[in-house]
Scaffold this active site. Sequence first.
Site, PDB file in Angstrom:
ATOM      1  CE1 TYR A 114     -13.272   3.531  -8.913  1.00  0.00           C
ATOM      2  CE2 TYR A 114     -15.340   2.741  -9.845  1.00  0.00           C
ATOM      3  CZ  TYR A 114     -14.303   2.598  -8.949  1.00  0.00           C
ATOM      4  OH  TYR A 114     -14.291   1.523  -8.085  1.00  0.00           O
ATOM      5  CG  ASP A 120      -2.189   0.815   1.002  1.00  0.00           C
ATOM      6  OD1 ASP A 120      -3.269   0.200   0.884  1.00  0.00           O
ATOM      7  OD2 ASP A 120      -2.108   2.071   0.915  1.00  0.00           O
ATOM      8  CE  LYS A 136     -11.802   0.160  -9.976  1.00  0.00           C
ATOM      9  NZ  LYS A 136     -10.790  -0.684  -9.300  1.00  0.00           N
TER      10      LYS A 136
HETATM   11  N1  NAD Z   1     -15.885   0.753  -1.867  1.00  0.00           N
HETATM   12  C1  NAD Z   1     -16.630   0.542  -2.922  1.00  0.00           C
HETATM   13  O1  NAD Z   1     -17.837   0.806  -2.894  1.00  0.00           O
HETATM   14  C2  NAD Z   1     -16.036  -0.080  -4.162  1.00  0.00           C
HETATM   15  C3  NAD Z   1     -16.906  -0.627  -5.110  1.00  0.00           C
HETATM   16  C4  NAD Z   1     -16.376  -1.242  -6.235  1.00  0.00           C
HETATM   17  C5  NAD Z   1     -15.014  -1.321  -6.409  1.00  0.00           C
HETATM   18  N2  NAD Z   1     -14.180  -0.776  -5.481  1.00  0.00           N
HETATM   19  C6  NAD Z   1     -12.737  -0.925  -5.686  1.00  0.00           C
HETATM   20  O2  NAD Z   1     -12.211  -1.684  -4.628  1.00  0.00           O
HETATM   21  C7  NAD Z   1     -10.821  -1.432  -4.502  1.00  0.00           C
HETATM   22  C8  NAD Z   1     -10.471  -1.234  -3.045  1.00  0.00           C
HETATM   23  O3  NAD Z   1     -11.059  -0.046  -2.597  1.00  0.00           O
HETATM   24  P1  NAD Z   1     -11.735   0.134  -1.158  1.00  0.00           P
HETATM   25  O4  NAD Z   1     -13.164   0.439  -1.387  1.00  0.00           O
HETATM   26  O5  NAD Z   1     -11.362  -0.975  -0.282  1.00  0.00           O
HETATM   27  O6  NAD Z   1     -11.070   1.525  -0.734  1.00  0.00           O
HETATM   28  P2  NAD Z   1     -10.060   1.978   0.406  1.00  0.00           P
HETATM   29  O7  NAD Z   1      -9.797   3.421   0.132  1.00  0.00           O
HETATM   30  O8  NAD Z   1     -10.581   1.592   1.755  1.00  0.00           O
HETATM   31  O9  NAD Z   1      -8.760   1.127   0.113  1.00  0.00           O
HETATM   32  C9  NAD Z   1      -7.953   1.408  -1.007  1.00  0.00           C
HETATM   33  C10 NAD Z   1      -6.497   1.284  -0.615  1.00  0.00           C
HETATM   34  O10 NAD Z   1      -5.707   1.555  -1.776  1.00  0.00           O
HETATM   35  C11 NAD Z   1      -4.614   2.343  -1.384  1.00  0.00           C
HETATM   36  N3  NAD Z   1      -4.103   3.125  -2.502  1.00  0.00           N
HETATM   37  C12 NAD Z   1      -4.666   4.200  -3.098  1.00  0.00           C
HETATM   38  N4  NAD Z   1      -3.863   4.673  -4.052  1.00  0.00           N
HETATM   39  C13 NAD Z   1      -2.755   3.886  -4.053  1.00  0.00           C
HETATM   40  C14 NAD Z   1      -1.564   3.882  -4.798  1.00  0.00           C
HETATM   41  N5  NAD Z   1      -1.315   4.804  -5.739  1.00  0.00           N
HETATM   42  N6  NAD Z   1      -0.644   2.919  -4.554  1.00  0.00           N
HETATM   43  C15 NAD Z   1      -0.871   1.993  -3.588  1.00  0.00           C
HETATM   44  N7  NAD Z   1      -1.971   1.954  -2.832  1.00  0.00           N
HETATM   45  C16 NAD Z   1      -2.900   2.896  -3.070  1.00  0.00           C
HETATM   46  C17 NAD Z   1      -5.150   3.236  -0.283  1.00  0.00           C
HETATM   47  O11 NAD Z   1      -4.081   3.757   0.529  1.00  0.00           O
HETATM   48  C18 NAD Z   1      -6.079   2.293   0.461  1.00  0.00           C
HETATM   49  O12 NAD Z   1      -5.387   1.632   1.517  1.00  0.00           O
HETATM   50  C19 NAD Z   1     -10.530  -0.251  -5.416  1.00  0.00           C
HETATM   51  O13 NAD Z   1      -9.953  -0.708  -6.614  1.00  0.00           O
HETATM   52  C20 NAD Z   1     -11.909   0.320  -5.683  1.00  0.00           C
HETATM   53  O14 NAD Z   1     -11.971   1.014  -6.899  1.00  0.00           O
HETATM   54  C21 NAD Z   1     -14.663  -0.149  -4.371  1.00  0.00           C
END
Ligand code: NAD
Length: 253
Positions: free
Chosen positions: A155, A36, A159
């Site tokens: 976004y 991370d 995706k």
């Molecule tokens: N939360 C939702 O509703 C949702 C829905 C669909 C998809 N997603 C996807 O799920 C994945 C995880 O997201 P989440 O919801 O757990 O969010 P989150 O923000 O809780 O976790 C994302 C993590 O990615 C890290 N991160 C961000 N930019 C980074 C970089 N440049 N290099 C390394 N690490 C980096 C952040 O520090 C964080 O720890 C993402 O790809 C997001 O697009 C999320």
Amino acid sequence: MKLQNKVAVVTGAASGMGKAIAELYAKEGAKVIVADLNIEGAKAVAEGIAANGGEAKAVQVNVAKLEDIEKMIDTAVKEYGTLDILVNNAGIMDGFEPVGDIKEDRWDLIFDINTKSVMRAMRKAIPIFLEKGKGVIVNTASTGGLNGAHAGAAYGASKHAVVGLTKNTGYMYAKEGIRCNAIAPGGVATNIASSMKSVNEFGASRLKVAQDVMPRMGQPEEIAQVALFLASDDSSFVNGTVIVADSGWTAAF
Ligand SMILES: NC(=O)c1ccc[n+]([C@@H]2O[C@H](COP(=O)([O-])OP(=O)(O)OC[C@H]3O[C@@H](n4cnc5c(N)ncnc54)[C@H](O)[C@@H]3O)[C@@H](O)[C@H]2O)c1
């Protein structure tokens, strides 16, 4: 245990779904690289895994940087001797901008983090998997990678590209023992909103219509169970596809 002695790299593992995936994989016997940008958060996750008897190492990685991605995979091989499972999960949200309001630098950053990083990490892992004759890739896409009304244009496009990369990779290496699948989560309770720099009022108002029919928000642990299925031999015949986990939200459309 379903992942006994497997070596896994999980990006975005300091928070949300990545954290839940890293913790579940470790519980199932995997040695996990907790990767991370947020190194303090990653260290806390790795320490929590160790405190529960698992094995993990935190690595600071900006997935938008090629050298960081390569170092991340090299660290797995150096620390644990190989790589078996790659989870490309790190991602950021846009500000719900429709195409007319996209800023160049934000578009580039979203694609670098959400999409290009996935290609780069897979490209780096493939030679290791080819040599072993096996390997598993799990990409966190989104319902926004399959539909048009779940976030902004950048976004959604980033995706959709992850879905395309996943299908192509799953197909290309299907005879080499490598599987590549994606998860398309619906709305999940994480810290992702903190990556939104601003909210586009018009975009948000258009998205609200779709959000209003969401049955409920998911928990990161519910997505981790899908990621475990895809990483384990339980999904041995599942390849090049996307598993939607959204409580039926997108069944409405
Ligand atoms: N939360 C939702 O509703 C949702 C829905 C669909 C998809 N997603 C996807 O799920 C994945 C995880 O997201 P989440 O919801 O757990 O969010 P989150 O923000 O809780 O976790 C994302 C993590 O990615 C890290 N991160 C961000 N930019 C980074 C970089 N440049 N290099 C390394 N690490 C980096 C952040 O520090 C964080 O720890 C993402 O790809 C997001 O697009 C999320």
